[in-house]
Design a protein around this motif. Structure first.
Motif, mmCIF file in Angstrom:
data_model
loop_
_atom_site.group_PDB
_atom_site.id
_atom_site.type_symbol
_atom_site.label_atom_id
_atom_site.label_comp_id
_atom_site.label_asym_id
_atom_site.label_seq_id
_atom_site.Cartn_x
_atom_site.Cartn_y
_atom_site.Cartn_z
ATOM 1 N N ALA A 1 0.846 -1.199 0.000
ATOM 2 C CA ALA A 1 0.000 0.000 0.000
ATOM 3 C C ALA A 1 0.875 1.241 0.000
ATOM 4 O O ALA A 1 0.568 2.223 -0.686
ATOM 5 N N MET B 1 0.807 3.980 -2.876
ATOM 6 C CA MET B 1 0.540 5.367 -2.503
ATOM 7 C C MET B 1 1.638 6.282 -3.036
ATOM 8 O O MET B 1 1.359 7.358 -3.575
ATOM 9 N N ALA C 1 -5.923 9.975 -4.512
ATOM 10 C CA ALA C 1 -5.688 8.559 -4.214
ATOM 11 C C ALA C 1 -4.727 8.408 -3.041
ATOM 12 O O ALA C 1 -4.859 7.489 -2.234
ATOM 13 N N ILE D 1 -5.556 6.022 0.105
ATOM 14 C CA ILE D 1 -4.843 4.785 0.446
ATOM 15 C C ILE D 1 -4.228 4.856 1.848
ATOM 16 O O ILE D 1 -4.185 3.849 2.556
ATOM 17 N N THR E 1 -9.811 1.054 -1.524
ATOM 18 C CA THR E 1 -9.291 2.215 -2.237
ATOM 19 C C THR E 1 -10.356 2.786 -3.159
ATOM 20 O O THR E 1 -10.554 4.005 -3.218
ATOM 21 N N ARG F 1 -12.962 4.625 -0.995
ATOM 22 C CA ARG F 1 -12.488 5.876 -0.403
ATOM 23 C C ARG F 1 -12.182 6.913 -1.476
ATOM 24 O O ARG F 1 -12.360 8.107 -1.273
ATOM 25 N N LEU F 2 -11.722 6.421 -2.649
ATOM 26 C CA LEU F 2 -11.441 7.342 -3.740
ATOM 27 C C LEU F 2 -12.724 7.998 -4.229
ATOM 28 O O LEU F 2 -12.750 9.192 -4.562
#
Lengths: 260, 76, 221
Positions: free
Chosen positions: A70, A74, A92, A96, A220, A223-224
Protein backbone atom coordinates in the motif's frame (compact mmCIF):
# COMPACT_ATOMS: atom_id res chain seq x y z
CA UNK A 1 2.57 7.58 -24.27
CA UNK A 2 -0.04 7.94 -21.57
CA UNK A 3 -2.80 8.83 -24.02
CA UNK A 4 -4.79 5.71 -23.31
CA UNK A 5 -4.73 6.43 -19.59
CA UNK A 6 -6.00 9.95 -20.02
CA UNK A 7 -9.76 9.29 -19.90
CA UNK A 8 -9.32 7.46 -16.57
CA UNK A 9 -7.81 10.56 -15.05
CA UNK A 10 -11.10 12.34 -15.50
CA UNK A 11 -12.76 12.35 -12.07
CA UNK A 12 -16.23 11.62 -13.35
CA UNK A 13 -15.15 8.56 -15.35
CA UNK A 14 -13.05 7.26 -12.49
CA UNK A 15 -15.93 7.71 -10.07
CA UNK A 16 -18.14 5.54 -12.28
CA UNK A 17 -15.45 2.90 -12.76
CA UNK A 18 -14.75 2.68 -9.05
CA UNK A 19 -18.46 2.38 -8.40
CA UNK A 20 -18.67 -0.47 -10.91
CA UNK A 21 -15.68 -2.33 -9.52
CA UNK A 22 -16.25 -1.86 -5.83
CA UNK A 23 -19.05 -4.43 -5.27
CA UNK A 24 -17.16 -7.11 -7.20
CA UNK A 25 -13.86 -6.45 -5.52
CA UNK A 26 -15.48 -6.31 -2.09
CA UNK A 27 -17.41 -9.55 -2.57
CA UNK A 28 -14.34 -11.34 -3.90
CA UNK A 29 -12.22 -9.97 -1.07
CA UNK A 30 -14.66 -11.10 1.63
CA UNK A 31 -14.98 -14.54 0.04
CA UNK A 32 -11.24 -15.14 -0.33
CA UNK A 33 -10.54 -13.81 3.15
CA UNK A 34 -13.21 -16.03 4.69
CA UNK A 35 -12.00 -19.06 2.76
CA UNK A 36 -8.37 -18.38 3.61
CA UNK A 37 -9.16 -17.85 7.29
CA UNK A 38 -11.36 -20.91 7.71
CA UNK A 39 -8.92 -23.08 5.80
CA UNK A 40 -5.94 -21.71 7.69
CA UNK A 41 -7.60 -21.97 11.08
CA UNK A 42 -9.26 -25.34 10.87
CA UNK A 43 -8.08 -27.37 7.94
CA UNK A 44 -4.30 -27.33 8.07
CA UNK A 45 -2.12 -29.37 10.40
CA UNK A 46 -0.37 -27.62 13.29
CA UNK A 47 3.26 -26.66 12.98
CA UNK A 48 5.52 -29.25 14.60
CA UNK A 49 7.51 -26.56 16.42
CA UNK A 50 5.07 -23.77 17.06
CA UNK A 51 1.88 -25.75 17.45
CA UNK A 52 -1.30 -23.95 16.65
CA UNK A 53 0.11 -20.48 17.30
CA UNK A 54 1.60 -20.45 13.82
CA UNK A 55 -1.93 -19.97 12.42
CA UNK A 56 -1.47 -16.26 13.04
CA UNK A 57 0.73 -16.32 9.93
CA UNK A 58 -2.43 -16.32 7.80
CA UNK A 59 -3.13 -12.72 8.72
CA UNK A 60 0.25 -11.46 9.89
CA UNK A 61 2.13 -12.08 6.66
CA UNK A 62 -0.55 -10.74 4.26
CA UNK A 63 -1.00 -7.63 6.38
CA UNK A 64 2.75 -7.04 6.51
CA UNK A 65 3.18 -7.60 2.76
CA UNK A 66 0.35 -5.28 1.82
CA UNK A 67 1.24 -2.62 4.36
CA UNK A 68 4.36 -2.14 2.25
CA UNK A 69 2.45 -2.71 -0.98
CA UNK A 70 0.00 0.00 0.00
CA UNK A 71 2.86 2.37 0.75
CA UNK A 72 4.45 1.76 -2.63
CA UNK A 73 1.19 2.20 -4.49
CA UNK A 74 0.54 5.37 -2.50
CA UNK A 75 4.00 6.64 -3.41
CA UNK A 76 3.45 5.80 -7.10
CA UNK A 77 0.19 7.74 -7.03
CA UNK A 78 1.95 10.61 -5.29
CA UNK A 79 4.72 10.60 -7.89
CA UNK A 80 2.18 10.70 -10.72
CA UNK A 81 0.37 13.52 -8.95
CA UNK A 82 3.54 15.56 -8.57
CA UNK A 83 5.01 14.99 -12.02
CA UNK A 84 1.94 15.05 -14.25
CA UNK A 85 -0.22 17.17 -11.97
CA UNK A 86 -3.07 14.70 -12.07
CA UNK A 87 -5.54 15.56 -9.36
CA UNK A 88 -7.13 12.14 -9.08
CA UNK A 89 -3.75 10.66 -8.20
CA UNK A 90 -3.41 13.25 -5.46
CA UNK A 91 -6.69 12.21 -3.94
CA UNK A 92 -5.69 8.56 -4.21
CA UNK A 93 -2.81 9.26 -1.81
CA UNK A 94 -5.24 10.39 0.85
CA UNK A 95 -7.53 7.47 0.09
CA UNK A 96 -4.84 4.78 0.45
CA UNK A 97 -2.99 6.14 3.50
CA UNK A 98 -5.55 5.14 6.18
CA UNK A 99 -5.91 1.65 4.68
CA UNK A 100 -2.14 1.22 4.76
CA UNK A 101 -2.02 2.48 8.32
CA UNK A 102 -4.65 -0.04 9.41
CA UNK A 103 -2.79 -2.88 7.65
CA UNK A 104 0.42 -1.82 9.38
CA UNK A 105 -1.35 -1.74 12.73
CA UNK A 106 -2.71 -5.24 12.07
CA UNK A 107 0.75 -6.51 11.18
CA UNK A 108 2.11 -5.03 14.42
CA UNK A 109 -0.68 -6.34 16.66
CA UNK A 110 -0.57 -9.84 15.21
CA UNK A 111 3.22 -9.78 15.34
CA UNK A 112 3.01 -8.99 19.03
CA UNK A 113 0.40 -11.66 19.67
CA UNK A 114 2.61 -14.16 17.87
CA UNK A 115 5.72 -12.97 19.66
CA UNK A 116 4.33 -13.57 23.14
CA UNK A 117 4.09 -17.38 22.91
CA UNK A 118 7.18 -17.71 20.69
CA UNK A 119 9.64 -15.27 22.22
CA UNK A 120 8.08 -14.88 25.66
CA UNK A 121 7.47 -11.13 25.41
CA UNK A 122 4.89 -9.04 23.63
CA UNK A 123 7.47 -6.82 22.05
CA UNK A 124 10.94 -7.58 20.77
CA UNK A 125 13.08 -5.02 18.95
CA UNK A 126 13.27 -7.32 16.01
CA UNK A 127 14.24 -5.69 12.72
CA UNK A 128 11.00 -6.49 10.96
CA UNK A 129 8.75 -5.35 13.79
CA UNK A 130 10.77 -2.17 14.25
CA UNK A 131 10.63 -1.21 10.59
CA UNK A 132 6.93 -1.96 10.60
CA UNK A 133 6.53 0.42 13.54
CA UNK A 134 8.44 3.13 11.67
CA UNK A 135 6.25 2.48 8.63
CA UNK A 136 3.25 3.19 10.86
CA UNK A 137 4.83 6.51 11.87
CA UNK A 138 5.35 7.40 8.21
CA UNK A 139 1.71 6.62 7.45
CA UNK A 140 0.54 8.69 10.39
CA UNK A 141 2.70 11.57 9.19
CA UNK A 142 1.10 11.48 5.74
CA UNK A 143 -2.40 11.35 7.25
CA UNK A 144 -1.67 14.15 9.73
CA UNK A 145 -0.15 16.39 7.07
CA UNK A 146 -3.06 15.93 4.67
CA UNK A 147 -5.45 17.10 7.36
CA UNK A 148 -3.33 19.99 8.64
CA UNK A 149 -4.17 22.63 6.07
CA UNK A 150 -7.21 24.83 5.80
CA UNK A 151 -6.96 24.38 2.03
CA UNK A 152 -7.74 20.75 1.18
CA UNK A 153 -5.84 20.82 -2.11
CA UNK A 154 -2.68 22.04 -0.42
CA UNK A 155 -2.90 19.28 2.14
CA UNK A 156 -3.23 16.71 -0.63
CA UNK A 157 -0.20 18.08 -2.46
CA UNK A 158 1.96 18.32 0.65
CA UNK A 159 1.13 14.78 1.73
CA UNK A 160 1.90 13.52 -1.78
CA UNK A 161 5.34 15.13 -1.54
CA UNK A 162 5.88 13.58 1.89
CA UNK A 163 4.86 10.15 0.58
CA UNK A 164 7.52 10.39 -2.15
CA UNK A 165 10.16 11.49 0.36
CA UNK A 166 9.12 8.62 2.62
CA UNK A 167 9.45 6.00 -0.09
CA UNK A 168 13.01 7.12 -0.84
CA UNK A 169 13.74 6.81 2.86
CA UNK A 170 11.98 3.52 3.45
CA UNK A 171 14.73 1.21 2.12
CA UNK A 172 17.36 3.23 3.99
CA UNK A 173 15.38 2.95 7.20
CA UNK A 174 14.78 -0.74 6.65
CA UNK A 175 18.41 -1.61 6.04
CA UNK A 176 19.70 0.55 8.85
CA UNK A 177 17.26 -1.06 11.28
CA UNK A 178 18.28 -4.49 10.07
CA UNK A 179 21.94 -3.63 10.51
CA UNK A 180 21.27 -2.16 13.95
CA UNK A 181 19.38 -5.29 14.90
CA UNK A 182 22.14 -7.71 13.92
CA UNK A 183 24.51 -5.52 15.88
CA UNK A 184 22.44 -5.64 19.04
CA UNK A 185 21.19 -9.19 19.18
CA UNK A 186 21.69 -12.55 17.61
CA UNK A 187 19.67 -13.78 14.67
CA UNK A 188 17.96 -16.49 16.68
CA UNK A 189 14.54 -14.91 16.62
CA UNK A 190 14.24 -14.41 12.90
CA UNK A 191 14.39 -18.12 12.22
CA UNK A 192 10.64 -18.35 11.98
CA UNK A 193 10.39 -15.47 9.56
CA UNK A 194 11.35 -17.47 6.52
CA UNK A 195 10.00 -20.92 7.18
CA UNK A 196 10.22 -23.53 4.49
CA UNK A 197 6.51 -23.91 4.44
CA UNK A 198 4.54 -27.05 3.73
CA UNK A 199 2.25 -26.85 0.65
CA UNK A 200 -0.78 -27.69 2.79
CA UNK A 201 -0.09 -24.52 4.76
CA UNK A 202 0.93 -22.48 1.73
CA UNK A 203 -2.39 -22.49 -0.10
CA UNK A 204 -4.48 -20.82 2.59
CA UNK A 205 -1.68 -18.30 3.09
CA UNK A 206 -1.68 -17.43 -0.61
CA UNK A 207 -5.46 -17.10 -0.48
CA UNK A 208 -5.25 -14.67 2.43
CA UNK A 209 -2.56 -12.66 0.65
CA UNK A 210 -4.85 -12.42 -2.36
CA UNK A 211 -7.76 -11.50 -0.08
CA UNK A 212 -5.85 -8.68 1.58
CA UNK A 213 -4.84 -7.35 -1.85
CA UNK A 214 -8.43 -7.43 -3.08
CA UNK A 215 -9.62 -5.72 0.08
CA UNK A 216 -6.99 -3.03 -0.40
CA UNK A 217 -8.21 -2.46 -3.96
CA UNK A 218 -11.88 -2.46 -2.92
CA UNK A 219 -11.42 -0.04 -0.05
CA UNK A 220 -9.29 2.22 -2.24
CA UNK A 221 -12.14 2.35 -4.76
CA UNK A 222 -14.62 3.18 -2.02
CA UNK A 223 -12.49 5.88 -0.40
CA UNK A 224 -11.44 7.34 -3.74
CA UNK A 225 -15.10 7.79 -4.64
CA UNK A 226 -15.64 9.77 -1.46
CA UNK A 227 -12.56 11.87 -2.12
CA UNK A 228 -13.67 12.61 -5.69
CA UNK A 229 -17.09 13.72 -4.52
CA UNK A 230 -15.63 15.86 -1.76
CA UNK A 231 -13.21 17.62 -4.09
CA UNK A 232 -15.56 18.02 -7.02
CA UNK A 233 -18.64 19.03 -5.05
CA UNK A 234 -19.16 22.24 -7.00
CA UNK A 235 -19.02 20.57 -10.40
CA UNK A 236 -22.28 20.09 -12.30
CA UNK A 237 -22.02 16.31 -12.49
CA UNK A 238 -21.72 15.98 -8.71
CA UNK A 239 -24.61 18.37 -8.20
CA UNK A 240 -26.75 16.30 -10.55
CA UNK A 241 -25.72 13.15 -8.71
CA UNK A 242 -26.61 14.63 -5.35
CA UNK A 243 -30.00 15.72 -6.63
CA UNK A 244 -30.68 12.24 -7.95
CA UNK A 245 -29.79 10.61 -4.68
CA UNK A 246 -31.98 13.11 -2.88
CA UNK A 247 -35.01 12.21 -4.99
CA UNK A 248 -34.34 8.51 -4.74
CA UNK A 249 -33.22 8.28 -1.17
CA UNK A 250 -35.74 10.28 0.79
CA UNK A 251 -36.43 7.06 2.65
CA UNK A 252 -34.99 7.20 6.19
CA UNK A 253 -31.35 6.21 6.25
CA UNK A 254 -31.63 2.90 8.04
CA UNK A 255 -29.85 0.54 5.67
CA UNK A 256 -26.74 2.65 5.45
CA UNK A 257 -24.68 -0.54 5.24
CA UNK A 258 -24.97 -2.47 2.03
CA UNK A 259 -26.06 0.19 -0.44
CA UNK A 260 -23.37 0.94 -2.96
CA UNK B 1 -10.00 -31.87 -0.05
CA UNK B 2 -8.36 -31.02 3.28
CA UNK B 3 -9.92 -32.48 6.38
CA UNK B 4 -10.88 -30.71 9.57
CA UNK B 5 -7.70 -30.87 11.63
CA UNK B 6 -9.11 -30.68 15.15
CA UNK B 7 -10.79 -33.58 16.92
CA UNK B 8 -13.65 -31.52 18.27
CA UNK B 9 -15.00 -28.02 18.18
CA UNK B 10 -13.82 -27.33 21.70
CA UNK B 11 -10.30 -28.36 20.67
CA UNK B 12 -10.66 -25.92 17.80
CA UNK B 13 -11.56 -23.11 20.19
CA UNK B 14 -8.63 -23.99 22.45
CA UNK B 15 -6.14 -23.89 19.57
CA UNK B 16 -3.75 -26.25 21.30
CA UNK B 17 -3.36 -23.88 24.25
CA UNK B 18 -2.73 -20.80 22.14
CA UNK B 19 -6.35 -19.67 22.11
CA UNK B 20 -5.68 -16.22 23.59
CA UNK B 21 -3.06 -15.27 21.00
CA UNK B 22 -4.72 -16.76 17.94
CA UNK B 23 -8.19 -15.41 18.67
CA UNK B 24 -6.81 -12.10 19.82
CA UNK B 25 -5.01 -11.55 16.54
CA UNK B 26 -7.85 -12.78 14.35
CA UNK B 27 -10.38 -10.80 16.34
CA UNK B 28 -8.44 -7.55 16.27
CA UNK B 29 -7.67 -7.98 12.57
CA UNK B 30 -11.25 -8.46 11.53
CA UNK B 31 -12.40 -5.81 13.98
CA UNK B 32 -10.03 -3.26 12.51
CA UNK B 33 -10.82 -4.19 8.90
CA UNK B 34 -14.54 -4.06 9.55
CA UNK B 35 -14.17 -0.72 11.33
CA UNK B 36 -12.25 0.74 8.39
CA UNK B 37 -14.82 -0.50 5.90
CA UNK B 38 -17.71 0.76 8.04
CA UNK B 39 -16.15 4.18 8.45
CA UNK B 40 -15.36 4.52 4.73
CA UNK B 41 -18.81 3.34 3.72
CA UNK B 42 -20.48 5.72 6.15
CA UNK B 43 -18.56 8.73 4.88
CA UNK B 44 -19.34 7.73 1.30
CA UNK B 45 -23.05 7.44 2.14
CA UNK B 46 -23.06 10.68 4.05
CA UNK B 47 -21.34 12.85 1.50
CA UNK B 48 -24.05 12.57 -1.16
CA UNK B 49 -26.74 13.22 1.45
CA UNK B 50 -24.88 16.23 2.75
CA UNK B 51 -24.40 17.61 -0.74
CA UNK B 52 -28.10 17.11 -1.50
CA UNK B 53 -29.07 18.88 1.71
CA UNK B 54 -26.73 21.74 0.94
CA UNK B 55 -28.19 22.10 -2.55
CA UNK B 56 -31.78 22.08 -1.44
CA UNK B 57 -30.92 24.72 1.16
CA UNK B 58 -29.28 26.85 -1.54
CA UNK B 59 -32.36 26.44 -3.69
CA UNK B 60 -34.67 27.47 -0.87
CA UNK B 61 -32.55 30.53 -0.16
CA UNK B 62 -32.58 31.46 -3.80
CA UNK B 63 -36.36 31.04 -4.07
CA UNK B 64 -36.81 33.14 -0.96
CA UNK B 65 -34.64 35.90 -2.41
CA UNK B 66 -36.55 35.82 -5.66
CA UNK B 67 -39.85 36.13 -3.81
CA UNK B 68 -38.59 39.09 -1.85
CA UNK B 69 -37.36 40.79 -5.00
CA UNK B 70 -40.69 40.23 -6.70
CA UNK B 71 -42.50 41.58 -3.67
CA UNK B 72 -40.33 44.67 -3.72
CA UNK B 73 -40.93 45.20 -7.40
CA UNK B 74 -44.70 44.92 -7.02
CA UNK B 75 -44.59 47.47 -4.19
CA UNK B 76 -42.81 50.12 -6.27
CA UNK C 1 26.32 32.23 -6.75
CA UNK C 2 25.88 35.96 -6.29
CA UNK C 3 22.37 35.33 -5.11
CA UNK C 4 23.58 32.70 -2.71
CA UNK C 5 26.10 35.09 -1.22
CA UNK C 6 23.53 37.83 -0.84
CA UNK C 7 21.04 35.51 0.81
CA UNK C 8 23.74 34.06 3.04
CA UNK C 9 24.90 37.49 4.22
CA UNK C 10 21.29 38.40 4.93
CA UNK C 11 20.84 35.30 7.05
CA UNK C 12 23.96 36.10 9.05
CA UNK C 13 22.74 39.61 9.74
CA UNK C 14 19.43 38.24 10.96
CA UNK C 15 21.21 35.75 13.18
CA UNK C 16 23.46 38.43 14.62
CA UNK C 17 20.41 40.46 15.45
CA UNK C 18 18.38 37.64 16.96
CA UNK C 19 20.80 35.81 19.17
CA UNK C 20 18.08 33.77 20.83
CA UNK C 21 17.58 31.89 17.56
CA UNK C 22 20.87 30.10 17.85
CA UNK C 23 21.59 30.40 21.57
CA UNK C 24 18.38 28.74 22.73
CA UNK C 25 18.85 25.44 20.88
CA UNK C 26 22.40 25.30 22.23
CA UNK C 27 21.21 25.79 25.79
CA UNK C 28 18.49 23.23 25.21
CA UNK C 29 21.12 20.74 24.07
CA UNK C 30 23.22 21.22 27.20
CA UNK C 31 20.24 21.07 29.54
CA UNK C 32 18.89 17.87 27.97
CA UNK C 33 22.34 16.34 28.34
CA UNK C 34 22.44 17.19 32.05
CA UNK C 35 18.97 15.79 32.58
CA UNK C 36 19.94 12.29 31.48
CA UNK C 37 22.53 11.59 34.21
CA UNK C 38 20.13 13.03 36.77
CA UNK C 39 17.35 10.75 35.59
CA UNK C 40 19.27 7.56 34.96
CA UNK C 41 22.10 7.76 37.47
CA UNK C 42 25.64 9.02 37.21
CA UNK C 43 27.67 5.80 37.35
CA UNK C 44 30.61 6.41 34.99
CA UNK C 45 30.29 3.06 33.24
CA UNK C 46 26.62 3.53 32.60
CA UNK C 47 27.15 7.07 31.36
CA UNK C 48 29.81 6.08 28.89
CA UNK C 49 27.54 3.33 27.63
CA UNK C 50 24.53 5.53 27.00
CA UNK C 51 26.43 8.70 26.05
CA UNK C 52 26.39 8.18 22.23
CA UNK C 53 22.65 7.76 22.13
CA UNK C 54 22.02 10.69 24.48
CA UNK C 55 24.25 13.06 22.56
CA UNK C 56 22.61 12.24 19.27
CA UNK C 57 19.06 12.40 20.56
CA UNK C 58 19.80 15.77 22.17
CA UNK C 59 21.36 17.08 18.95
CA UNK C 60 18.37 15.88 16.96
CA UNK C 61 15.87 17.56 19.27
CA UNK C 62 17.78 20.83 19.45
CA UNK C 63 17.93 21.08 15.65
CA UNK C 64 14.24 20.30 15.51
CA UNK C 65 13.55 23.03 18.05
CA UNK C 66 14.81 25.77 15.78
CA UNK C 67 13.43 24.24 12.60
CA UNK C 68 9.93 25.60 12.79
CA UNK C 69 11.06 29.21 12.57
CA UNK C 70 13.31 28.56 9.58
CA UNK C 71 10.94 29.90 6.91
CA UNK C 72 8.17 31.23 9.15
CA UNK C 73 9.28 34.85 9.40
CA UNK C 74 9.96 35.21 5.67
CA UNK C 75 6.61 33.61 4.97
CA UNK C 76 4.76 35.99 7.26
CA UNK C 77 6.47 39.07 5.87
CA UNK C 78 5.86 38.08 2.27
CA UNK C 79 9.55 37.83 1.39
CA UNK C 80 9.04 34.25 0.40
CA UNK C 81 6.16 35.11 -1.87
CA UNK C 82 8.33 37.61 -3.72
CA UNK C 83 11.09 35.05 -4.10
CA UNK C 84 8.70 32.43 -5.44
CA UNK C 85 7.27 34.93 -7.89
CA UNK C 86 10.76 35.85 -9.07
CA UNK C 87 11.50 32.11 -9.40
CA UNK C 88 15.20 32.34 -10.28
CA UNK C 89 16.87 32.97 -6.91
CA UNK C 90 14.70 30.61 -4.85
CA UNK C 91 17.16 27.73 -5.06
CA UNK C 92 20.03 29.91 -3.86
CA UNK C 93 17.81 31.15 -1.07
CA UNK C 94 17.02 27.59 0.06
CA UNK C 95 20.69 26.63 0.01
CA UNK C 96 21.64 29.73 1.96
CA UNK C 97 18.93 29.01 4.52
CA UNK C 98 20.10 25.45 5.06
CA UNK C 99 23.81 26.35 5.27
CA UNK C 100 23.25 29.23 7.62
CA UNK C 101 20.96 27.18 9.83
CA UNK C 102 23.66 24.54 9.97
CA UNK C 103 26.23 27.15 10.93
CA UNK C 104 23.99 28.55 13.64
CA UNK C 105 22.68 25.35 15.23
CA UNK C 106 25.23 22.64 14.53
CA UNK C 107 28.58 24.45 14.60
CA UNK C 108 28.11 25.58 18.22
CA UNK C 109 27.47 21.95 19.12
CA UNK C 110 30.85 21.09 17.63
CA UNK C 111 32.52 23.79 19.67
CA UNK C 112 31.09 22.63 22.96
CA UNK C 113 31.63 18.94 22.20
CA UNK C 114 34.83 18.75 24.32
CA UNK C 115 32.77 19.96 27.25
CA UNK C 116 30.14 17.33 26.53
CA UNK C 117 32.76 14.64 26.39
CA UNK C 118 34.04 15.74 29.80
CA UNK C 119 30.55 15.86 31.29
CA UNK C 120 29.75 12.33 30.19
CA UNK C 121 33.17 10.96 31.01
CA UNK C 122 34.23 10.06 27.49
CA UNK C 123 37.86 9.69 26.40
CA UNK C 124 39.64 11.52 23.62
CA UNK C 125 38.96 8.84 21.00
CA UNK C 126 35.26 9.01 21.70
CA UNK C 127 35.31 12.79 21.53
CA UNK C 128 36.95 12.56 18.12
CA UNK C 129 34.19 10.24 16.97
CA UNK C 130 31.58 12.65 18.29
CA UNK C 131 33.11 15.51 16.34
CA UNK C 132 33.36 13.51 13.13
CA UNK C 133 29.87 12.09 13.35
CA UNK C 134 28.42 15.50 14.21
CA UNK C 135 30.29 17.00 11.28
CA UNK C 136 28.81 14.48 8.86
CA UNK C 137 25.45 13.97 10.51
CA UNK C 138 24.22 17.43 11.46
CA UNK C 139 23.99 18.77 7.87
CA UNK C 140 21.60 15.90 7.27
CA UNK C 141 19.59 16.96 10.31
CA UNK C 142 19.36 20.50 8.98
CA UNK C 143 18.42 19.36 5.48
CA UNK C 144 15.55 17.21 6.71
CA UNK C 145 14.45 19.85 9.21
CA UNK C 146 14.28 22.37 6.36
CA UNK C 147 12.14 19.93 4.41
CA UNK C 148 9.77 19.53 7.35
CA UNK C 149 9.61 23.29 7.89
CA UNK C 150 8.83 23.88 4.22
CA UNK C 151 6.15 21.19 4.16
CA UNK C 152 4.31 22.47 7.23
CA UNK C 153 4.84 26.16 6.47
CA UNK C 154 1.22 27.14 6.05
CA UNK C 155 -0.27 24.32 8.13
CA UNK C 156 -2.42 25.18 11.11
CA UNK C 157 -0.40 23.44 13.81
CA UNK C 158 3.03 23.44 12.25
CA UNK C 159 5.33 22.89 15.20
CA UNK C 160 4.34 19.52 16.57
CA UNK C 161 3.45 18.25 13.10
CA UNK C 162 6.97 19.03 11.93
CA UNK C 163 8.44 16.80 14.64
CA UNK C 164 5.98 14.05 13.74
CA UNK C 165 6.96 14.10 10.08
CA UNK C 166 10.70 14.40 10.43
CA UNK C 167 11.62 12.25 13.44
CA UNK C 168 10.98 8.92 11.66
CA UNK C 169 13.25 10.07 8.84
CA UNK C 170 16.04 10.70 11.35
CA UNK C 171 16.19 7.08 12.45
CA UNK C 172 18.92 5.85 10.05
CA UNK C 173 21.09 8.80 10.99
CA UNK C 174 20.58 8.15 14.69
CA UNK C 175 21.48 4.50 14.29
CA UNK C 176 24.71 5.00 12.39
CA UNK C 177 25.93 8.10 14.19
CA UNK C 178 25.47 6.66 17.67
CA UNK C 179 26.99 3.38 16.47
CA UNK C 180 30.10 5.28 15.35
CA UNK C 181 30.50 6.90 18.76
CA UNK C 182 29.69 3.60 20.45
CA UNK C 183 32.46 1.84 18.54
CA UNK C 184 34.88 4.61 19.42
CA UNK C 185 34.20 4.25 23.16
CA UNK C 186 34.98 0.54 22.81
CA UNK C 187 38.15 1.34 20.89
CA UNK C 188 36.92 -0.21 17.64
CA UNK C 189 37.16 1.04 14.09
CA UNK C 190 34.23 3.22 13.05
CA UNK C 191 35.18 4.35 9.56
CA UNK C 192 32.42 2.19 8.03
CA UNK C 193 29.71 4.03 9.97
CA UNK C 194 31.21 7.36 8.96
CA UNK C 195 31.22 6.24 5.32
CA UNK C 196 27.54 5.37 5.56
CA UNK C 197 26.84 8.75 7.13
CA UNK C 198 28.73 10.47 4.32
CA UNK C 199 26.78 8.50 1.73
CA UNK C 200 23.47 9.45 3.31
CA UNK C 201 24.59 13.07 3.44
CA UNK C 202 25.50 13.07 -0.28
CA UNK C 203 22.16 11.55 -1.21
CA UNK C 204 20.23 14.01 0.94
CA UNK C 205 22.24 17.01 -0.25
CA UNK C 206 21.39 16.11 -3.83
CA UNK C 207 17.69 15.44 -3.36
CA UNK C 208 16.37 17.30 -0.32
CA UNK C 209 16.86 20.89 -1.62
CA UNK C 210 14.73 20.02 -4.63
CA UNK C 211 11.97 18.70 -2.38
CA UNK C 212 12.24 21.81 -0.19
CA UNK C 213 11.86 23.96 -3.29
CA UNK C 214 8.78 22.05 -4.36
CA UNK C 215 7.28 22.26 -0.87
CA UNK C 216 7.89 26.02 -0.66
CA UNK C 217 6.24 26.63 -4.04
CA UNK C 218 3.34 24.52 -2.91
CA UNK C 219 2.82 26.37 0.35
CA UNK C 220 3.21 29.82 -1.09
CA UNK C 221 1.72 29.44 -4.55
Amino acid sequence: MFKWLDPYAKPETLYRICGLWFPWLMTLAVLTLLLGTVWGLGFTPADYQQGDSYRIIHIHVPAAIWSMGAYSSMAIAAFIALVWQIKVAQWAVGAIAPIGAVYTLIALLTGMAWGKPMWGTWWVWDARLTSELILLFLYLGVIALSGAFADRQMGAKASALLAVVGVVNLPIIHFSVEWWNTLHQGATITKFAKPSIDPSMLWPLLLSILGFALLLAALTCLRLRTAILLNEQHRPWVRALAQQSDQKGNVPQTNAGRTV
Amino acid sequence: MPEFYFESLSAFWQMGGYALFVWLSFGSTYGLLFGLWWYSQRSQNRILQDLAKKQSREQRVRAQQQQEEEANESKT
Amino acid sequence: MVMFKAAFVREWRLLARQKADWLNPLMFFVIVLTLFPLGIGAKPNLLAEIAPGIIWIAALLSVLLGAERLFKEDFRQGTLEQLVAADEPLFAYVLAKITSSWCSTALPLLFISPLIALLLGLNAAAWQAIVLSLLLGTPLLNLLAALGAALTLSADKGGILLALLILPLYIPLLIFASAAVDNATLGLDYSAQLAVLAAMLCLAAALVPLAVLKALRLNVG
